[in-house]
Motif scaffolding. Structure first.
Motif, short mmCIF file in Angstrom:
data_model
loop_
_atom_site.label_atom_id
_atom_site.label_comp_id
_atom_site.label_asym_id
_atom_site.label_seq_id
_atom_site.Cartn_x
_atom_site.Cartn_y
_atom_site.Cartn_z
N ALA A 135 -7.83 -2.79 -1.07
CA ALA A 135 -8.21 -1.38 -0.98
C ALA A 135 -8.25 -0.69 -2.33
N PHE A 136 -7.49 -1.22 -3.27
CA PHE A 136 -7.46 -0.58 -4.59
C PHE A 136 -7.89 -1.58 -5.64
N VAL A 137 -8.72 -1.14 -6.56
CA VAL A 137 -9.08 -2.05 -7.63
C VAL A 137 -8.18 -1.79 -8.83
N GLY A 138 -8.10 -2.78 -9.68
CA GLY A 138 -7.33 -2.62 -10.91
C GLY A 138 -5.83 -2.59 -10.65
N ASN A 139 -5.11 -2.10 -11.67
CA ASN A 139 -3.65 -2.13 -11.62
C ASN A 139 -3.08 -1.33 -10.47
N GLU A 140 -3.83 -0.32 -10.02
CA GLU A 140 -3.35 0.52 -8.93
C GLU A 140 -2.89 -0.31 -7.74
N GLY A 141 -3.63 -1.38 -7.47
CA GLY A 141 -3.35 -2.18 -6.28
C GLY A 141 -1.90 -2.59 -6.19
N SER A 142 -1.42 -3.27 -7.21
CA SER A 142 -0.03 -3.75 -7.15
C SER A 142 0.94 -2.59 -7.17
N GLN A 143 0.51 -1.50 -7.82
CA GLN A 143 1.42 -0.35 -7.86
C GLN A 143 1.56 0.28 -6.48
N TYR A 144 0.45 0.37 -5.77
CA TYR A 144 0.53 0.98 -4.44
C TYR A 144 1.33 0.13 -3.47
N GLN A 145 1.44 -1.16 -3.77
CA GLN A 145 2.32 -1.98 -2.93
C GLN A 145 3.75 -1.46 -2.97
N LEU A 146 4.17 -1.07 -4.15
CA LEU A 146 5.53 -0.52 -4.29
C LEU A 146 5.68 0.75 -3.47
N LEU A 147 4.69 1.61 -3.62
CA LEU A 147 4.74 2.88 -2.89
C LEU A 147 4.81 2.61 -1.40
N ALA A 148 3.94 1.71 -0.94
CA ALA A 148 3.87 1.46 0.50
C ALA A 148 5.19 0.91 1.02
N LEU A 149 5.75 -0.05 0.29
CA LEU A 149 7.02 -0.64 0.73
C LEU A 149 8.10 0.43 0.81
N ALA A 192 9.07 -7.69 10.40
CA ALA A 192 9.11 -6.96 9.13
C ALA A 192 8.36 -7.74 8.06
N THR A 193 8.53 -9.06 8.07
CA THR A 193 7.81 -9.88 7.08
C THR A 193 6.31 -9.76 7.27
N LEU A 194 5.86 -9.91 8.51
CA LEU A 194 4.42 -9.82 8.76
C LEU A 194 3.88 -8.46 8.31
N LEU A 195 4.64 -7.42 8.64
CA LEU A 195 4.19 -6.08 8.27
C LEU A 195 3.98 -5.98 6.77
N ILE A 196 4.99 -6.40 6.03
CA ILE A 196 4.92 -6.26 4.57
C ILE A 196 3.82 -7.14 3.98
N VAL A 197 3.74 -8.37 4.45
CA VAL A 197 2.77 -9.30 3.88
C VAL A 197 1.35 -8.81 4.14
N TRP A 198 1.07 -8.39 5.34
CA TRP A 198 -0.28 -7.95 5.66
C TRP A 198 -0.61 -6.60 5.06
N LEU A 199 0.41 -5.77 4.95
CA LEU A 199 0.19 -4.48 4.29
C LEU A 199 -0.15 -4.71 2.82
N ASN A 200 0.63 -5.55 2.16
CA ASN A 200 0.37 -5.83 0.74
C ASN A 200 -0.99 -6.46 0.54
N ALA A 201 -1.35 -7.40 1.42
CA ALA A 201 -2.64 -8.07 1.29
C ALA A 201 -3.77 -7.05 1.42
N GLY A 202 -3.62 -6.12 2.34
CA GLY A 202 -4.65 -5.10 2.53
C GLY A 202 -4.75 -4.18 1.33
N ILE A 203 -3.60 -3.81 0.79
CA ILE A 203 -3.61 -2.88 -0.34
C ILE A 203 -4.35 -3.47 -1.53
N LEU A 204 -4.19 -4.78 -1.73
CA LEU A 204 -4.88 -5.41 -2.86
C LEU A 204 -6.40 -5.31 -2.70
#
Ligand code: ATP
Ligand code: ATP
Ligand code: MG
Ligand code: MG
Lengths: 367, 336, 347, 519
Positions: free
Chosen positions: A331-345, A317-329
Motif C-alpha cells: 500500500a505504501f511505496v518507498g521507506n514509508e511502507g516499513s515505517q507504517y508497519q510500526l505504526l500499524a502494530l 495474532a500472528t496471522l493478523l500481523i503477518v498479513w497486515l504487514n504484507a498488505g502495508i508493503l
C-alpha cells in the motif's frame, strides 16, 4: 494409590449445559467481540483482508493482494508463531513469567546446528533433534534460575539473553556458517502445493506443515488435554494454592522454560533453513525475535500475570500481523511502507488491549 | 515475464534508444511503458543508501524509461529485508536489485525472483553464491582495505599501533575489508600493528566509548579505524573528546557530511568512500540494462561523469571505480 | 507471599503483652537508608575497579573514568524514572523509542533553529513528558498491563521518530550540549556534568520516594493497587505521574545521549536502551513485582553494567564477550540478593 | 463535613443514641449478571453497634463497600447525618468520617505498620512525612489493641494474619471516624483479641461513633450489637433490636427456613488409630504434640490462632518438616517431604486460607476440583480424562449443594461459602484415609456451615480419619468426637463429646489442668 479409593461415580443424570450468556444473538456477539480476544482477532483479520482486497480491486496497491501473496507471506509466520507459543508457555506459568532469551537461543542453537549439519555432516534429523535438545538445555538454564533459584523471570532471561547472544557470536568468531548442505536446506522452507486440493489453493510454505503446524498442535494438546497443561494453568493462576493442592510447582515451571527453549531450538533450524545460513545474530539482529514474540503472545490475549492464554490467540495474532504487514508493503511505496508497519502494530496492540481492558471492566463491573 | 519479452526488441545501449524501445511496447497506462527497477537497501534512513536513492532517481530521470523503486527495512535485518524483496516479487518489477544484509540468505530469494521472471542483481554488497546477473561494485575490497590502511598510516607516519572499531560482528563486507587491512598492514607496513578489533554495532555512542576504552587500554595507540558509517565519526569524536588530536589519528568509512566537522579539526584524517550517488546512478542504469536484456560492454558509457565503467565478465561485476579519499578539502563537493 | 500465616518477627514475644506506658523510644527503624543489595553492588563495583586498576593501569585515570561516567549517566537517569515505574508494579519498554523521538527532535532544533542550551533541554523534556503522558494515560485509565501498552507505544514512538528523521540523519549538530560532559567545560571537579546531574536527581528522587507521602504512595500502589485505592490514594494520577516523570527524564537523557554522541545523529539512537535501563534497575534490587526498590541501586546497577563492558574492552579481551560478562554479573548481583533474602527468611 | 441541621422537631445532640447517622434506601448494585444488592435499606443510629448478617453472598460486603466508596451503587439514596451525600470514592467516605475495615486486609506488606496506618492521610511537616508524629500516634493505637509498640516500624508483611487484621482495625481507628465499619473482623482473631476489639468498640460507641459490624459468629452479636439487620439474596429483610432475637432466630431469618437440630448421635468404631502424632515438634513453632485419630473418628484440634495449630496441620501434610517426634500412619512412621508424598499416602488437607492457598480464581469449578487429582482423572497420568473430570465435578457440585449454573463457572466469581465448598470438594475426589481440615468453615455462612459439617460427618462414617484444626469452638464441639486443646504450642487437655463450651474455653485459656480429661 493403594490407600485411596475413588468415591465418585458417574452422576445419575447429566445436568443440561446452561448457556453462559443471556440475551439475543446480536448482543451476545457484540459482547464476545468486546470481551474475547479470539473473536476480536478473527474480526480484525477479516477487516484487514477485506480492506486490502478492496484496495486491490480499486487499484490502490502496487501489486495484487492475492492468496498467493498471502501464502508466501506466511513464511514469516513460522518463527514468529512458534516463538509466540514459547512465550505463551512461560507467561502462562505465572510469577511474571517471560522469556527474553528466546532470540538469543535461536542464534546460539542455530550456530550449533550449523556446526552439526553444515560442518560436521551429521544426518539432518539427528542434527535437528540435537539442536532442539540444545535449545531445551538453554531453556533449562532459564528454568533452573527461575524455578529452583527463584530469579524473577525477566532478570534471569535478560541475563541469559546477554550471555547466549555473546556466545553465539564468539562460537565461530562472528562468522556465519553457510556450507552447501546448509544452503540446500532452503528447500525445506520453499512453498509446496497441497496434495489433492492443492490445485485450487496457493502454494504454502513447507515450514508451515513441517514445523509450525506440528508445534501448534502439540502445544495445544499439551495445554488443553494433558495433565501437564492443567498443572501449568494451575501454577500460573495461583502457585501457593497449587502447592497446597500437591502439584509439583517447581518442576512444572521449570519445564515451561525448558519447552520454550526446545521450541526456540526448532525455530533455529527454521531460521537457518529460511536464510540458508546459520547466522550468529539470527535471533537478535534488529529488534531481535524475543520482543516480537512477546508482542504476538500479548496481542493473542495471553495475560501477562499468568494462567490465561490460548494457542488459538497466538496463531490468530500472528496471522493478523503477518498479513497486515504484507498488505502495508503493497500500500505504501518507498521507506514509508516499513515505517507504517510500526505504526500499524502499535495501533493494533494498544487498541486491542484497551478495548478488552475497558470492556472487561464494563461487563464484569470491576472498577 | 511478458513485459521483458516486449521490451526485448530494444536496440543499442544508449538511454535514448531504450526509451524508444519501451515506447514501442504495447501497454496500458503510462507507468507500464517504463521498466520497473527496484532497489532494496540494507537499511533505510542512513545517508549512504539515501544517497544511492538520490542517484537512482537521477538516473531514472535521465534515462526516461525507468521507474525507480526504493524501499528499505527500518532495521538492518535479513528477515525484514526478505519481506520487502517478496513484496517486489509480487509487484512483478522488471529488475530487482538488493544490497543484502546477509548474502547467503538472499540467494534463495533471488532464485525465487528469477523464477518469477524478474532480473536480479546486487549492489553495494554482493551475494556471490546467488543467481544475480550482475553485481554493481563500488570499489574492490582490496581497494577499500588498502585505501584505509594507506590513509591511516600516512597520517601515523608509517608505523605504530592501531585498532579497528567495526560495527555489526557479522557484516561480511566489513569483515573482508578487515582481512585486507590485516594482510596489507603486515606486508606493507612491518612497523605497524593492529592491536585490537572491537564491534560497536550501529551505535555511534558505543563506538565512541569503545574507542575511548581502546585508547586507555593501549596508551601508545596512535591510530583508529572506524570501519563503517556510524563508527567513523564515533572514533573521531573519541579522539576529540580525549584531547588527543594530532596524537591519535583516525580514518574511516564515513559519509562526507557526517565527517565534515571531524575532518575540519583534524580528529579524522580522511574518510575512504566513493561517490555514493554515482553508485546509485550506476545501479539504476544497470537495472534498466538488464530489464531490456542488454548486455554489458567491457567499458560502458553510463553518463557524463560515469563515462568508462568497467565490466568484468568473469565475475559479472560492474566496478564504479577506485575508492575515493574524502578530506577536509573535497568534503563540500558532497551533499549527503 | 508467605505460606506460613503466622510468621512473627519475634516468636518469643507474646502478642498480648501489656504495653509500657513510656514515650516512643527513638530507634533506628527498619527501612534503613541503604539496602543490602546496594551494599553488595557497591562491593562488587569496588572489587571490579580494584581488579581493573591492577590489570590495566590506565583504568584508574580520569581519561578512563570520565567517559565511563558519561556513558552511565543516560542509562542511570532514565533508570530513575524506570525505578519509580517498576515500584508501582509497571514497566516501560518504550523508553528506547522515546529517547529516539526526543533526541531527533532536539537535534533538529539545535541544527535548524539554533536553539540554545536551556530551551533545547526544556523542549526535549517537554516532549518526553508528552510521550510519558501518553503511556501514563493509557496505562492508568485504560487499566491494561503496562508491558502491553508500552510494547504498543514503543512501536508508535519509533514510527514517530522515523517520521521526524524523514530518512535522513541529522548532521552538524552544534556543540551546545558539550556542557554535559565534554572537555573541561563539561566537568566540575573532574566529574562530568551529566553524571553529576544524574546523581543530584537520584538524590532528590531518593528523598522524595523515602520521605514524602507522594513517594510512599508509589510503593503502596506497587504493593496492592486496590488497597491503595481504598486507602484514598489517587492511584491513577500517581501511576500517570510515574510515567510522566520517566518521560521527563527520558527527555533529559536524550540530551545526554546527544552530548555523548558525535555531531551526527542517526535513527539507531536509543535502540535497545530499554533493556539496558531495565537491566540497571533490576540489578539495583528493585523488585519487578513492584512495591520495593530504590534509585540508589539503579545508579549502582548502571555503573556496574558500564564498568563490565568497558572493562572487557580495556582488558583487551574479545569485546564480543562483554555481553556474556554482563549476563554473568546480573546473575551474581541478583543472585546475591536472592540468597540474602532466603537466609533472612530462614532465620 | 458538618451535617445540615438535624431534624428540627426534637433537636437532640447529634451523637445521642437513636439519632439517625446513616440512612440508605433503595440501594441496588449489579455485577454483570449478578444482582448483588436489590432494593436494600439500612439505617444506622448514632452510637450503636449495628450488626449486618446474612448468608455468604447475601451482599453484606457489597453493601458496606457502597458506604465506604469502594463500589458505586447503581441506584439508591444515601443520607449521612440528615443530608443526602454522594460517595464517589473512598476519599469521599473518609472525608465524611466513614472508616472501614474490609473483609480482606487491605495492607501493604513492604511498608511498616505505621505507614500502613497513615497511608493516604500522612501527617506532614514541611513537605515530608512526619515520621515521629505518626509513630507516636501509632504507638497509642497499638497499645489500645494490645500489640507491642515496636510493631510500629515493622513491615506488615512479617506479621501474622491476625495481627494484620488488627493493624487494619488500628488503621480504621486512626482517623476520627463517625461511622466505623468492621467486615468480619473476628473471623481470624483469637478470643482474647476479640475481647480487646469489643472493648475498643464499646468505648467508641460510648463516644457516639456508629459501628456497622458484620460477622458469621452469631453468638458474639449478643455481646456487642444493639440492632441487627438481616440480608438475604441481596435484600435487607428486616432490622430488629437484638433483644428480640436469638442465635436460632437470626439463623432462621438468614436462611429463610428452620435449621435442623444440633449434633446427631454418632458411634465411632473401635480400632487402632490410623493417624498418630507422637511428640511431634517443630522448633520454634510447636512441640510435643500427641494426637491419635481412629478410622471413622473426628478429632478437633482447638487452638487460638497463633497457638501453632495450623503449623501442625502443615507438618502432617508435608508442607513443613518436623524437627523431632514422629507421625505414624497405620502404625508405619511417615515423614512426607512434599504434599504430593502426603497425598500418595492418603492424606488430604483443606487449607485454612481459601483465597491464597485454596482457589485458582479465574479457573472453572471443574478445574479447581480436579487439580490435585490429575493422576486419577487422567489416562496414564498424561491425558486428562475430560468426561470423567466433568462428571466428578458435577457429582460433587450436587453432593455439596454448590450453588452454580455450571461446572464451567469460574470460582473467583462465587461467594465465599460456595467457593469453600468447591475447595473442599477437591479433597473429596478420592476418599482420603486421613482428612485434615484447617478452619473448614471460616467465613462461611450458617447454612453452608451446616452442610459442610454434614459432609465431614459423612466422610468419617465412610471410614476416613478426620482431624479438624479450628479456632471456632462451637464448631469443634459440634462435630468432634474428641477435642484436644492446643495451648502454647503443644497439646494440653483432651475432651470427649460432652464437653461444654465453658470447660474448653477455660482450658484453652489455661485455667483447667489434667483433671479436665473427659471420657
Ligand atoms: N467484584 C465482583 N464481581 C462480580 N460479582 C461480585 C463481585 N463482588 C461481589 N460479587 C457477587 O455479589 C454477591 C454478593 O457478594 P458479597 O461479597 O457482598 O457477599 P457477602 O454477603 O459479603 O458474603 P460473605 O459472607 O461470603 O463475605 C455474590 O454473589 C458475589 O459473588
Ligand atoms: N513508621 C515508619 N515507617 C517507615 N519508615 C520510617 C518509619 N518511621 C521512620 N521511618 C524512616 O526511618 C528514618 C529514621 O527515623 P528516626 O525517626 O529513627 O530518625 P530521625 O533521626 O528522626 O531521622 P530524621 O531526621 O530523618 O527524621 C526516618 O527518616 C524514616 O525514613
Ligand atoms: Mg463478605
Ligand atoms: Mg525523626
Amino acid at each position: 494409590m493403594s490407600t485411596t479409593t475413588p468415591t465418585v461415580s458417574e452422576p445419575a443424570t447429566p445436568s443440561p449445559r446452561p448457556s453462559r450468556t443471556e440475551g439475543p444473538l446480536g448482543s451476545r456477539l457484540l459482547r464476545a467481540v468486546l470481551t474475547q480476544r479470539i473473536v476480536l482477532l478473527a474480526i480484525l483479520i477479516v477487516v484487514v483482508l477485506v480492506t486490502f482486497m478492496v484496495m486491490d480491486a480499486g487499484d490502490y496497491l502496487t501489486a495484487p493482494y492475492d492468496p498467493d501473496y498471502l501464502a508466501a507471506a506466511l513464511i514469516n509466520a513460522v518463527p514468529l508463531a512458534m516463538l509466540g507459543l514459547a512465550e505463551l508457555l512461560v507467561i502462562l506459568s505465572g510469577r511474571g513469567g517471560i522469556d527474553l532469551s528466546v532470540g538469543a537461543i535461536v542464534s546460539l542453537a542455530g550456530m550449533v546446528f550449523g556446526f552439526m549439519y553444515g560442518e560436521w555432516g551429521w544426518p539432518l534429523w539427528i542434527a535437528i533433534i540435537a539442536t532442539t535438545a540444545f535449545g531445551a538445555l538453554c531453556g533449562a538454564l532459564n528454568g533452573f534460575l527461575v524455578s529452583y533459584i527463584g530469579f524473577p523471570a525477566l532478570i534471569a532471561t535478560l541475563a541469559t539473553f546477554y550471555a547466549f547472544k555473546s556466545l553465539a557470536i564468539v562460537i565461530n568468531s562472528q562468522r556465519p556458517i553457510s556450507t552447501p548442505p546448509i544452503q540446500d536446506l532452503f528447500s525445506i522452507s520453499r512453498s509446496v502445493e497441497l496434495p489433492v486440493i492443492g490445485r485450487e489453493l496457493p502454494n504454502i510454505p513447507l515450514g508451515i506443515f513441517t514445523l509450525l503446524l506440528p508445534t501448534v498442535i502439540v502445544v495445544w494438546l499439551v495445554l488443553a488435554r494433558t495433565t501437564y497443561g492443567r498443572r501449568l494453568f494451575a501454577i500460573g493462576t495461583n502457585d501457593v494454592a497449587a502447592r497446597w493442592a500437591g502439584l509439583p510447582v517447581r518442576d512444572t515451571r521449570f519445564k515451561a522454560y525448558l519447552y520454550a527453549g526446545a521450541i526456540s531450538g526448532l525455530v533455529a533450524v527454521v531460521t537457518v533453513a529460511q536464510f540458508a545460513s546459520a547466522r550468529p545474530d539470527a535471533g537478535v539482529s534488529g529488534s531481535g525475535m524475543a520482543l516480537p514474540a512477546i508482542t504476538i503472545a500479548v496481542l493473542g490475549g495471553v495475560a501477562i500475570t499468568g494462567g490465561i492464554g490460548r494457542v488459538s490467540g497466538v496463531v490468530l495474532a500472528t496471522l493478523l500481523i503477518v498479513w497486515l504487514n504484507a498488505g502495508i508493503l503493497l500500500a505504501f511505496v518507498g521507506n514509508e511502507g516499513s515505517q507504517y508497519q510500526l505504526l500499524a502494530l502499535g495501533v493494533v496492540l494498544v487498541f486491542a488491549a484497551l478495548l478488552n481492558g475497558l470492556t472487561n471492566r464494563r461487563f464484569t463491573g470491576a472498577r | 515475464s511478458k513485459k521483458n519479452e516486449d521490451a526485448a526488441g530494444g536496440g543499442a545501449t544508449s538511454a535514448a534508444s531504450s526509451a524508444a524501445s519501451s515506447a514501442a511496447t504495447s501497454g496500458g497506462g503510462s507507468s507500464s511503458e517504463k521498466v520497473k527497477v527496484a532497489f532494496v537497501p540494507k537499511l533505510q534512513g542512513v545517508p549512504y543508501f539515501e544517497a544511492m536513492n538520490t542517484g537512482g532517481q537521477e538516473a531514472a530521470a535521465a534515462l526516461g524509461n525507468v521507474e525507480w523503486l526504493y524501499q528499505g527495512p527500518t532495521q538492518a535485518d535479513a528477515a525484514a529485508q526478505a519481506d520487502i524483496v517478496r513484496s517486489f516479487i509480487q509487484q512483478q518489477v522488471d529488475t530487482l536489485i538488493v544490497a543484502p544484509n546477509d548474502p547467503d540468505s538472499m540467494a534463495p530469494l533471488l532464485q525465487q525472483a528469477k523464477d518469477a521472471g524478474i532480473h536480479v542483481a546486487t549492489s553495494d554488497t554482493d551475494a556471490p553464491t546467488s543467481v544475480r546477473e550482475v553485481f554493481v561494485n563500488q570499489a574492490s575490497a582490496q581497494g577499500i582495505g588498502e585505501g584505509l590502511t594507506d590513509a591511516l598510516l600516512d597520517a601515523m607516519g608509517g608505523s605504530g599501533k592501531y585498532a579497528i572499531v567495526s560495527c555489526g560482528q557479522t557484516a561480511e563486507n566489513l569483515n573482508s575489508w578487515i582481512e585486507v587491512q590485516k594482510a596489507y598492514t603486515a606486508e606493507q607496513y612491518p612497523d605497524a600493528e593492529i592491536v585490537d578489533i572491537v564491534y560497536a554495532g550501529e551505535d555511534q555512542a558505543r563506538a565512541t566509548q569503545q574507542a575511548t576504552d581502546l585508547m586507555n587500554a593501549h596508551p601508545d595507540l596512535t591510530g583508529l579505524v572506524g570501519e563503517c558509517t556510524s563508527s567513523a565519526p564515533g572514533v573521531a569524536q573519541a579522539v576529540r573528546d580525549a584531547g588527543r588530536i594530532g596524537q591519535v589519528f583516525t580514518v574511516g568509512l564515513g559519509t562526507p557530511q557526517s565527517m565534515k566537522p571531524y575532518l575540519a579539526d583534524g580528529s579524522s584524517s580522511a574518510s575512504i568512500l566513493w561517490d555514493v550517488e554515482n553508485l546509485g546512478y550506476l545501479t539504476a542504469w544497470a537495472g534498466a540494462q538488464l530489464a531490456q536484456d542488454q548486455s554489458f560492454e567491457a567499458t560502458n558509457d553510463v553518463s557524463d561523469t560515469l563515462d568508462a565503467v568497467e565490466y568484468d565478465d568473469a565475475t559479472k561485476t560492474l566496478l564504479l571505480g577506485p575508492a575515493l579519499a574524502i578530506t577536509a578539502e573535497n568534503v563540500d563537493q558532497f551533499s549527503y | 507471599m508467605s505460606v506460613h500465616t503466622d510468621e512473627r518477627p519475634d516468636p518469643g514475644l507474646p502478642a498480648g503483652e501489656p504495653p509500657a506506658a513510656r514515650p516512643t523510644p527513638r530507634r533506628r527503624v527498619l527501612p534503613s537508608p541503604v539496602s543490602g543489595q546496594e551494599l553488595v553492588l557497591l562491593g562488587v563495583i569496588v572489587v571490579l575497579w580494584i581488579v581493573l586498576a591492577f590489570a590495566t593501569p590506565a583504568f584508574f585515570t580520569a581519561g578512563s573514568i570520565q567517559p565511563l561516567l558519561v556513558a552511565t549517566a543516560p542509562i542511570a537517569l532514565v533508570g530513575i524514572g524506570m525505578t519509580i515505574v517498576i515500584i508501582t508494579g509497571g514497566i516501560d519498554v518504550s523508553v528506547g523509542a522515546a529517547i529516539m523521538v526526543c533526541a531527533v527532535l532536539t537535534a533538529k532544533l539545535l541544527v535548524d533553529a539554533g536553539l540554545s542550551l536551556l530551551p533545547a533541554v526544556l523542549v526535549s523534556m517537554a516532549v518526553g513528558a508528552v510521550l510519558g503522558l501518553v503511556n501514563g494515560v493509557l496505562i492508568a485509565y485504560g487499566r491494561v498491563h503496562a508491558i502491553i501498552i508500552t510494547f504498543g507505544t514503543a512501536n508508535l514512538f519509533q514510527w514517530l521518530g522515523l517520521q521526524i528523521f524523514a530518512s535522513k540523519t541529522v548532521n552538524g549538530i552544534p556543540q551546545t550540549f558539550d556542557v554535559f560532559g565534554r572537555g573541561v567545560a563539561g566537568r566540575t571537579f573532574g566529574v562530568p556534568h551529566a553524571f553529576l546531574i544524574t546523581v543530584v536527581i537520584a538524590a532528590l528522587a531518593w528523598w522524595y520516594l523515602r520521605h514524602t507521602a507522594g513517594g510512599r504512595h508509589f510503593y503502596a500502589i506497587g504493593g496492592d493497587a486496590n488497597a491503595a485505592r481504598l486507602a484514598g490514594i489517587r492511584v491513577q494520577r500517581r501511576v500517570l505521574l510515574a510515567y510522566v516523570i520517566t518521560g521527563v527524564l527520558v527527555g533529559l537523557g536524550a540530551c545526554f545521549t546527544i552530548a555523548q554522541g558525535t555531531s551526527t545523529l542517526d535513527q539507531s539512537v536509543g535502540s535497545g536502551k530499554e533493556l539496558a535501563v531495565i537491566a540497571a534497575v533490576v540489578i539495583g534490587g528493585t523488585s519487578i513485582m513492584g512495591g520495593r526498590g530504590s534509585v540508589l541501586g539503579t545508579l549502582l546497577g548502571a555503573l556496574l553494567v558500564q564498568t563490565v563492558s568497558s572493562g572487557v574492552t580495556q582488558l583487551g579481551w574479545n569485546s564480543n564477550l562483554s555481553d556474556l560478562f554482563v549476563g554473568v554479573f546480573i546473575i551474581i548481583a541478583v543472585g546475591a540478593d536472592l540468597l540474602r533474602e532466603r537466609a533472612r527468611r530462614a532465620r | 463535613m458538618t451535617p445540615e441541621d438535624p431534624s428540627p422537631a426534637d433537636d437532640p445532640a447529634p451523637d445521642a443514641p437513636g439519632v439517625v447517622r446513616l440512612a440508605m434506601t433503595g440501594i441496588t448494585k449489579r455485577f454483570g449478571a449478578v444482582r448483588a444488592i436489590r432494593e436494600a435499606d439500612l439505617t444506622v443510629h448514632a452510637g450503636e453497634v449495628h450488626a449486618l448478617v446474612g448468608e455468604n453472598g447475601a451482599g453484606k460486603s457489597t453493601m458496606i463497600k457502597i458506604i465506604s466508596g469502594a463500589v458505586a451503587a447503581d441506584t439508591g439514596r444515601i443520607e449521612f447525618e440528615g443530608a443526602e451525600v454522594s460517595i464517589g470514592s473512598t476519599t469521599d467516605a473518609m472525608a465524611l468520617g466513614i472508616a472501614t475495615v474490609y473483609q480482606e486486609p487491605q495492607l501493604f506488606p513492604e511498608l511498616t505498620v505505621a505507614e500502613n496506618i497513615f497511608i493516604g492521610r500522612e501527617l506532614r511537616t514541611g513537605g515530608r512525612v512526619d515520621w515521629s508524629g505518626q509513630n507516636s500516634r501509632v504507638v497509642e493505637l497499638l497499645q489500645l489493641l494490645g500489640l507491642p509498640e515496636r510493631y510500629a516500624t515493622v513491615p506488615v508483611g512479617t506479621l501474622s494474619i491476625a495481627e494484620q487484621q488488627q493493624v487494619s482495625i488500628a488503621k480504621a481507628l486512626a482517623g476520627d471516624a463517625r461511622v466505623l465499619i468492621l467486615d468480619e473482623p473476628s473471623a481470624i482473631l483469637t478470643d482474647a483479641e476479640i475481647e480487646v476489639l469489643f472493648t475498643v468498640v464499646r468505648r467508641l460507641t460510648a463516644s457516639g461513633v456508629s459501628v456497622i459490624y458484620i460477622s458469621h459468629r452469631l453468638d458474639e452479636l449478643f455481646r456487642i450489637a444493639q440492632r441487627v439487620t438481616v440480608m438475604r439474596d441481596g435484600r435487607t429483610i428486616g432490622t430488629h433490636p437484638i433483644e428480640e432475637l436469638t442465635v436460632r432466630s437470626i439463623a432462621e431469618l438468614m436462611v429463610g427456613g428452620i435449621l435442623s437440630a444440633a449434633r446427631g448421635e454418632r458411634t465411632v468404631p473401635d480400632g487402632d488409630p490410623v493417624l498418630v502424632l507422637d511428640g511431634l515438634t517443630r522448633t520454634g513453632r510447636f512441640h510435643d504434640v500427641d494426637v491419635q485419630v481412629r478410622r471413622g473418628e473426628i478429632v478437633a484440634l482447638y487452638g487460638l490462632v497463633g497457638s501453632g495449630v495450623s503449623e501442625i496441620a502443615a507438618c502432617i501434610y508435608g508442607m513443613d518438616q518436623a524437627t523431632a517426634g514422629s507421625v505414624r500412619l497405620d502404625g508405619r512412621a511417615i515423614a512426607p517431604r512434599t504434599p504430593q508424598q502426603a497425598q500418595r499416602l492418603g492424606i488430604a488437607l483443606l487449607p485454612a486460607n481459601r483465597k491464597v492457598e485454596g482457589m485458582f480464581s479465574f479457573q472453572s469449578i471443574a478445574f479447581n476440583v480436579s487439580s490435585g487429582h490429575l493422576t486419577l482423572l487422567s489416562r496414564f497420568g498424561l491425558w486428562m480424562d475430560r468426561a470423567r473430570e466433568r462428571s466428578v465435578a458435577r457429582d460433587l457440585i450436587t453432593r455439596l449443594a454448590v450453588k452454580t449454573p455450571s461446572e464451567r463457572q469460574a470460582i473467583g466469581a462465587m461467594s465465599g461459602g460456595n467457593a469453600q465448598k468447591v475447595v473442599l470438594a477437591r479433597q473429596l475426589v478420592e476418599r482420603p484415609q486421613v482428612l485434615v481440615l484447617a478452619e473448614p468453615t471460616q467465613g462461611v455462612d450458617v447454612g453452608a456451615k451446616e452442610e459442610i459439617h454434614r459432609i465431614i460427618t459423612e466422610l468419617a462414617e465412610q471410614g476416613s480419619a478426620v482431624l479438624v484444626v479450628t479456632s471456632d469452638l462451637p464448631e469443634a464441639l459440634r462435630i468432634a468426637d474428641r477435642l484436644q486443646v492446643v495451648r502454647g504450642g503443644t497439646t494440653t487437655v483432651e475432651f470427649g463429646p460432652d464437653a461444654t463450651q465453658v470447660d474448653v474455653l477455660a482450658a484453652a485459656a489455661g485455667a483447667v489442668d489434667e483433671e479436665g480429661h473427659a471420657a
